[in-house]
Design a protein around this motif. Structure first.
Motif, PDB file in Angstrom:
ATOM      1  N   SER A 270     -13.411   4.065 -24.242  1.00 47.04           N
ATOM      2  CA  SER A 270     -12.127   4.754 -24.066  1.00 47.04           C
ATOM      3  C   SER A 270     -11.594   5.130 -25.437  1.00 47.04           C
ATOM      4  CB  SER A 270     -11.137   3.837 -23.338  1.00 47.04           C
ATOM      5  OG  SER A 270     -10.837   2.703 -24.152  1.00 47.04           O
ATOM      6  N   TRP A 271     -10.525   5.920 -25.460  1.00 46.61           N
ATOM      7  CA  TRP A 271      -9.861   6.184 -26.729  1.00 46.61           C
ATOM      8  C   TRP A 271      -9.079   4.945 -27.156  1.00 46.61           C
ATOM      9  CZ3 TRP A 271     -12.364   9.894 -28.531  1.00 46.61           C
ATOM     10  CH2 TRP A 271     -12.625  11.085 -27.847  1.00 46.61           C
ATOM     11  N   LEU A 272      -8.783   4.851 -28.441  1.00 48.86           N
ATOM     12  CA  LEU A 272      -8.027   3.701 -28.963  1.00 48.86           C
ATOM     13  C   LEU A 272      -6.592   3.679 -28.458  1.00 48.86           C
ATOM     14  CD1 LEU A 272      -9.178   3.585 -32.700  1.00 48.86           C
ATOM     15  CD2 LEU A 272      -9.527   1.800 -31.004  1.00 48.86           C
ATOM     16  N   TYR A 273      -6.036   4.872 -28.150  1.00 46.45           N
ATOM     17  CA  TYR A 273      -4.622   4.959 -27.787  1.00 46.45           C
ATOM     18  C   TYR A 273      -4.465   5.796 -26.526  1.00 46.45           C
ATOM     19  CZ  TYR A 273      -4.690   3.875 -32.790  1.00 46.45           C
ATOM     20  OH  TYR A 273      -4.970   3.329 -34.000  1.00 46.45           O
ATOM     21  N   ASN A 274      -3.263   5.713 -25.910  1.00 45.72           N
ATOM     22  CA  ASN A 274      -2.998   6.542 -24.735  1.00 45.72           C
ATOM     23  C   ASN A 274      -2.707   7.982 -25.152  1.00 45.72           C
ATOM     24  OD1 ASN A 274      -0.286   6.702 -25.570  1.00 45.72           O
ATOM     25  ND2 ASN A 274       0.275   4.892 -24.354  1.00 45.72           N
ATOM     26  N   LYS A 275      -2.561   8.870 -24.141  1.00 44.93           N
ATOM     27  CA  LYS A 275      -2.447  10.300 -24.428  1.00 44.93           C
ATOM     28  C   LYS A 275      -1.194  10.641 -25.236  1.00 44.93           C
ATOM     29  CE  LYS A 275      -3.063  14.816 -22.293  1.00 44.93           C
ATOM     30  NZ  LYS A 275      -2.200  15.482 -23.253  1.00 44.93           N
ATOM     31  N   GLU A 276      -0.088   9.967 -24.936  1.00 42.98           N
ATOM     32  CA  GLU A 276       1.148  10.265 -25.665  1.00 42.98           C
ATOM     33  C   GLU A 276       0.995   9.954 -27.162  1.00 42.98           C
ATOM     34  OE1 GLU A 276       5.910   9.036 -25.667  1.00 42.98           O
ATOM     35  OE2 GLU A 276       4.509   8.067 -24.263  1.00 42.98           O
ATOM     36  N   LYS A 277       0.370   8.819 -27.457  1.00 42.13           N
ATOM     37  CA  LYS A 277       0.210   8.444 -28.864  1.00 42.13           C
ATOM     38  C   LYS A 277      -0.804   9.349 -29.556  1.00 42.13           C
ATOM     39  CE  LYS A 277       0.474   4.331 -31.644  1.00 42.13           C
ATOM     40  NZ  LYS A 277       0.594   2.852 -31.621  1.00 42.13           N
ATOM     41  N   ILE A 278      -1.880   9.703 -28.839  1.00 45.94           N
ATOM     42  CA  ILE A 278      -2.874  10.605 -29.416  1.00 45.94           C
ATOM     43  C   ILE A 278      -2.229  11.943 -29.771  1.00 45.94           C
ATOM     44  CG2 ILE A 278      -4.911  12.015 -28.873  1.00 45.94           C
ATOM     45  CD1 ILE A 278      -5.757   9.246 -29.517  1.00 45.94           C
ATOM     46  N   ASP A 279      -1.404  12.480 -28.864  1.00 47.90           N
ATOM     47  CA  ASP A 279      -0.741  13.756 -29.122  1.00 47.90           C
ATOM     48  C   ASP A 279       0.166  13.672 -30.345  1.00 47.90           C
ATOM     49  OD1 ASP A 279      -2.010  14.925 -26.994  1.00 47.90           O
ATOM     50  OD2 ASP A 279      -0.349  14.656 -25.577  1.00 47.90           O
ATOM     51  N   ASN A 280       0.893  12.555 -30.462  1.00 48.19           N
ATOM     52  CA  ASN A 280       1.775  12.373 -31.626  1.00 48.19           C
ATOM     53  C   ASN A 280       0.960  12.296 -32.919  1.00 48.19           C
ATOM     54  OD1 ASN A 280       4.131  12.372 -30.120  1.00 48.19           O
ATOM     55  ND2 ASN A 280       4.132  10.143 -29.838  1.00 48.19           N
ATOM     56  N   PHE A 281      -0.158  11.581 -32.879  1.00 43.76           N
ATOM     57  CA  PHE A 281      -1.012  11.454 -34.062  1.00 43.76           C
ATOM     58  C   PHE A 281      -1.600  12.798 -34.475  1.00 43.76           C
ATOM     59  CE2 PHE A 281      -2.283   6.645 -34.022  1.00 43.76           C
ATOM     60  CZ  PHE A 281      -0.984   6.340 -34.385  1.00 43.76           C
ATOM     61  N   ILE A 282      -1.949  13.624 -33.490  1.00 44.70           N
ATOM     62  CA  ILE A 282      -2.473  14.954 -33.818  1.00 44.70           C
ATOM     63  C   ILE A 282      -1.402  15.782 -34.516  1.00 44.70           C
ATOM     64  CG2 ILE A 282      -3.298  17.145 -32.828  1.00 44.70           C
ATOM     65  CD1 ILE A 282      -4.708  15.501 -30.661  1.00 44.70           C
ATOM     66  N   GLN A 283      -0.176  15.697 -34.002  1.00 40.97           N
ATOM     67  CA  GLN A 283       0.928  16.436 -34.623  1.00 40.97           C
ATOM     68  C   GLN A 283       1.182  15.949 -36.052  1.00 40.97           C
ATOM     69  OE1 GLN A 283       2.696  19.077 -33.415  1.00 40.97           O
ATOM     70  NE2 GLN A 283       1.224  19.087 -31.706  1.00 40.97           N
ATOM     71  N   GLU A 284       1.021  14.650 -36.277  1.00 46.37           N
ATOM     72  CA  GLU A 284       1.272  14.067 -37.605  1.00 46.37           C
ATOM     73  C   GLU A 284       0.098  14.241 -38.555  1.00 46.37           C
ATOM     74  OE1 GLU A 284       2.089  10.009 -36.823  1.00 46.37           O
ATOM     75  OE2 GLU A 284       3.979  10.380 -35.756  1.00 46.37           O
ATOM     76  N   GLY A 285      -1.045  14.708 -38.028  1.00 48.77           N
ATOM     77  CA  GLY A 285      -2.227  14.869 -38.868  1.00 48.77           C
ATOM     78  C   GLY A 285      -3.031  13.600 -39.042  1.00 48.77           C
ATOM     79  N   ARG A 286      -2.694  12.532 -38.311  1.00 51.54           N
ATOM     80  CA  ARG A 286      -3.435  11.267 -38.414  1.00 51.54           C
ATOM     81  C   ARG A 286      -4.759  11.338 -37.659  1.00 51.54           C
ATOM     82  NH1 ARG A 286      -0.484   6.873 -40.229  1.00 51.54           N
ATOM     83  NH2 ARG A 286      -1.855   5.454 -39.083  1.00 51.54           N
ATOM     84  N   ILE A 287      -4.856  12.296 -36.733  1.00 54.01           N
ATOM     85  CA  ILE A 287      -6.121  12.576 -36.069  1.00 54.01           C
ATOM     86  C   ILE A 287      -6.536  13.984 -36.459  1.00 54.01           C
ATOM     87  CG2 ILE A 287      -7.256  13.008 -33.852  1.00 54.01           C
ATOM     88  CD1 ILE A 287      -5.598  10.739 -32.681  1.00 54.01           C
ATOM     89  N   SER A 288      -7.760  14.107 -36.919  1.00 52.66           N
ATOM     90  CA  SER A 288      -8.272  15.410 -37.345  1.00 52.66           C
ATOM     91  C   SER A 288      -9.586  15.683 -36.627  1.00 52.66           C
ATOM     92  CB  SER A 288      -8.453  15.429 -38.865  1.00 52.66           C
ATOM     93  OG  SER A 288      -8.733  16.731 -39.307  1.00 52.66           O
ATOM     94  N   PHE A 289     -10.239  16.785 -36.978  1.00 51.63           N
ATOM     95  CA  PHE A 289     -11.443  17.205 -36.267  1.00 51.63           C
ATOM     96  C   PHE A 289     -12.525  17.580 -37.271  1.00 51.63           C
ATOM     97  CE2 PHE A 289      -7.750  17.930 -33.676  1.00 51.63           C
ATOM     98  CZ  PHE A 289      -8.114  17.474 -32.415  1.00 51.63           C
ATOM     99  N   ARG A 290     -13.742  17.171 -36.922  1.00 57.35           N
ATOM    100  CA  ARG A 290     -14.876  17.483 -37.782  1.00 57.35           C
ATOM    101  C   ARG A 290     -15.227  18.959 -37.662  1.00 57.35           C
ATOM    102  NH1 ARG A 290     -16.699  12.444 -39.158  1.00 57.35           N
ATOM    103  NH2 ARG A 290     -16.280  10.765 -37.656  1.00 57.35           N
ATOM    104  N   SER A 291     -16.089  19.424 -38.550  1.00 61.22           N
ATOM    105  CA  SER A 291     -16.526  20.822 -38.518  1.00 61.22           C
ATOM    106  C   SER A 291     -17.251  21.147 -37.221  1.00 61.22           C
ATOM    107  CB  SER A 291     -17.436  21.120 -39.711  1.00 61.22           C
ATOM    108  OG  SER A 291     -18.573  20.266 -39.689  1.00 61.22           O
ATOM    109  N   THR A 292     -17.804  20.110 -36.586  1.00 60.56           N
ATOM    110  CA  THR A 292     -18.466  20.306 -35.290  1.00 60.56           C
ATOM    111  C   THR A 292     -17.468  20.379 -34.147  1.00 60.56           C
ATOM    112  OG1 THR A 292     -18.692  17.913 -35.012  1.00 60.56           O
ATOM    113  CG2 THR A 292     -20.514  19.078 -36.081  1.00 60.56           C
ATOM    114  N   GLY A 293     -16.214  19.968 -34.407  1.00 56.16           N
ATOM    115  CA  GLY A 293     -15.184  19.984 -33.391  1.00 56.16           C
ATOM    116  C   GLY A 293     -14.769  18.608 -32.919  1.00 56.16           C
ATOM    117  N   ALA A 294     -15.596  17.569 -33.125  1.00 59.14           N
ATOM    118  CA  ALA A 294     -15.305  16.227 -32.617  1.00 59.14           C
ATOM    119  C   ALA A 294     -14.099  15.614 -33.319  1.00 59.14           C
ATOM    120  CB  ALA A 294     -16.520  15.339 -32.802  1.00 59.14           C
TER     121      ALA A 294
END
Length: 572
Positions: A270-294
């Motif tokens: 599973s993911w480390l966090y729930n969807k709400e936290k993942i969305d917040n982390f993406i907005q904050e830049g704490r979650i990023s994406f590799r050149s492959t997209g992952a």
């Protein structure tokens, strides 16, 4: 069940070993200014003498004050020596039973060879260790910890007596130290390790530190996107499902703007966090994406622990070959002492022992002085202010040995010289620390009491004693000898600062800025007495023979009543 049966660990002589730990000592410590380095200012202590007596002497002054103890005692291999503690025997019986006289009738100091063929092979070693460990435990703070190096000869027995003395609940861990790079090839199974037992004084109050991260692990953290949170490494965003069941709240798609695809956690995860936290982390830049997209999680350097956990198997802590070269290089002579420990190992133990960089460290099997060297090195590296107390015997070096050829007569001479050279080397490499770090030590030697009647030592502060004391001091003992015995009797630390002042020709000692003032001159004028009383010390001490008659003593009492009525005065 047979009521007479019980589980216990016992051996021949245990009862006497326990009793010995409780017997008072009649010895004292005398300062050795000639062997000291920066005696007046240093807070480090080097003691020459039988560590059993020394541990007894330190009970008052250092009770519950030591943060860390490290010892590397004799391993009882059948080839080395153990301290001979023969209870309830006269000196003559001791020398006869233990062969403590050489061919010329000279006494062999405190050591006897313990052959494996002896019926009391293990018992003699246990009788040596038990009272020393009992006394050592008293000196530890509640948050303190002890490290003991040992090999297979006595590892099991050491564990058993430590369980009894420190309590099984205070066992911390047993480290395995790789002492040889390769196993010996003259046998089927080649042993290349030793052990380090770790016990706490009180497990609930123990606070261990971490080893510093090496430069390689720190170099992994980069900041290619100028993230305001600082350097980071890419970390896995998924986690294993607990108990084989996955939470639906943490299994969902994450949309990647890189390739415009949805990504799910790997099968069974599973993911480390729930969807709400993942969305917040993406907005904050704490979650990023590799050149492959992952997607991946940014693990910031500022969020990780400031260090790494010490493993139980020490593969990179130095070894016996390294330590031998280290000592040989420092002393500019090969094989002065056998089996020194590497400073890298000791520095790691110092770092793990406590997060505080100002801890007090005791090593009462001081040997080659590695502990002192490691303390100074680590202080130089991390700006610490650790202090050490070392104790070792003045055991004579073997005839025709490298040490003898180099001009050394006893082990403690080598230890002190090693510390001096180590200090000089560090100051040469770090000139900015000269005058800022303590590179000295106060040297002391175990000796008989300074008093002819040891039952009349200065153990009380009452003004009435001023008139009851009779001069009881041995010939050849000077003011400093008396001062330090008084300090030890009254529970004052040996490292306390001492100021010297000449008052109309008389030397006056001021310990710890008025905690104790003393004058032991043959004659003391009223001016000197008034000078001390006007300083209003907590305690003042004089020698009985300084006063010609009882009238002079009465005068001292009246001066203190007038100028410093709260000072506790004693005549010895």
């Amino acid at each position: 069940m047979d009521g007479r049966e019980s589980y216990e660990f016992t051996w021949v002589g245990k009862r006497e070993a326990i009793a010995e730990a409780g017997r008072p000592t009649t010895k004292t410590l005398r300062p050795d200014l000639d062997e000291s380095v920066d005696f007046d200012k240093s807070e480090n202590i080097f003691i020459t003498g039988d560590n059993l007596e020394v541990l007894k002497i330190l009970q008052e002054s250092y009770l519950g004050k030591i943060d860390m103890i490290y010892i590397d005692p004799p391993y009882n291999t059948g080839k080395d020596f153990v301290y001979s503690d023969k209870f309830q025997k006269t000196d003559e019986e001791l020398k006869e039973d233990m062969d403590l006289l050489d061919e010329e009738g000279r006494q062999v100091v405190g050591l006897t060879k313990n052959e494996k063929s002896s019926a009391r092979y293990h018992s003699d070693w246990l009788n040596m260790m038990y009272p020393r460990l009992r006394l050592a435990r008293n000196l530890l703070k509640d948050s303190g910890v002890i490290f003991i190096s040992i090999d297979d000869n006595e590892q099991a027995n050491l564990k058993a007596i430590c369980d009894e003395i420190f309590g099984e609940e205070n066992f911390v861990e047993e480290l395995i130290w790789k002492r040889r790079t390769t196993p010996p090839n003259d046998r089927s199974i080649g042993k290349n390790h030793e052990y380090i037992l770790i016990y706490s004084k009180n497990q609930e109050k123990l606070s261990l530190g971490l080893l510093p991260r090496d430069s390689e692990s720190l170099s992994r953290y980069k900041n290619p996107d100028n993230d305001p949170n600082g350097p980071w490494v890419a970390a896995d965003l998924s986690a294993n499902g607990k108990g084989g069941r996955l939470s639906l709240s943490t299994v969902f798609p994450i949309h990647s703007p890189i390739d415009n695809k949805d990504y799910y956690p790997p099968e069974g995860k599973s993911w480390l966090y729930n969807k709400e936290k993942i969305d917040n982390f993406i907005q904050e830049g704490r979650i990023s994406f590799r050149s492959t997209g992952a997607p991946f999680l940014k693990r910031y350097l500022s969020e990780v622990r400031n260090g790494v956990t010490m493993p139980t198997i020490l593969l990179d802590s130095g070894n016996s070959q390294v330590s031998a070269k280290e000592l040989d290089s420092l002393m500019e002579r090969k094989s002065l002492l056998e089996f020194p420990k590497p400073t890298k190992l000791l520095k790691q133990l110092l770092q793990v022992a406590n997060v505080d960089k100002s801890i007090s460290v005791l090593d009462f099997f001081g040997g080659s002085g590695t502990t002192a060297d490691a303390v100074m090195q680590l202080n130089a590296e991390d700006g610490g202010n650790r202090k050490y107390i070392l104790c070792t015997l003045d055991e004579e070096v073997a005839d025709k040995s490298a040490a003898k050829e180099a001009g050394y007569e006893t082990i403690d001479q080598i230890s002190r010289e090693r510390i001096r050279r180590a200090a000089a080397k560090i100051q040469e490499e770090h000139p900015e620390l000269v005058g800022k770090q303590d590179f000295g030590f106060k040297a002391y030697k175990l000796d008989s009491s300074n008093f002819k009647d040891v039952s009349a030592q200065p153990d009380q502060f009452v003004q009435a004693d001023l008139f009851d004391s009779v001069s009881n001091i041995k010939e050849g003992r000077n003011g400093l000898d008396l001062l330090f015995q008084v300090m030890l009797t009254w529970g004052m630390e040996l490292s306390l600062a001492i100021d010297y002042e000449k008052i109309v020709g008389a030397e006056v000692y001021d310990v710890d800025q008025g905690s104790l003032m003393a004058c032991f001159e043959d004659e003391i004028s009223e001016e000197v007495i008034r000078h001390i009383a006007q300083a209003q010390p907590l305690r003042a001490v004089f020698r009985d023979s300084s006063f010609a008659n009882s009238a002079d003593k009465i005068n001292v009492s009246e001066i203190f009543k007038e100028l410093s009525p709260h000072t506790k005065v004693k005549v010895v």
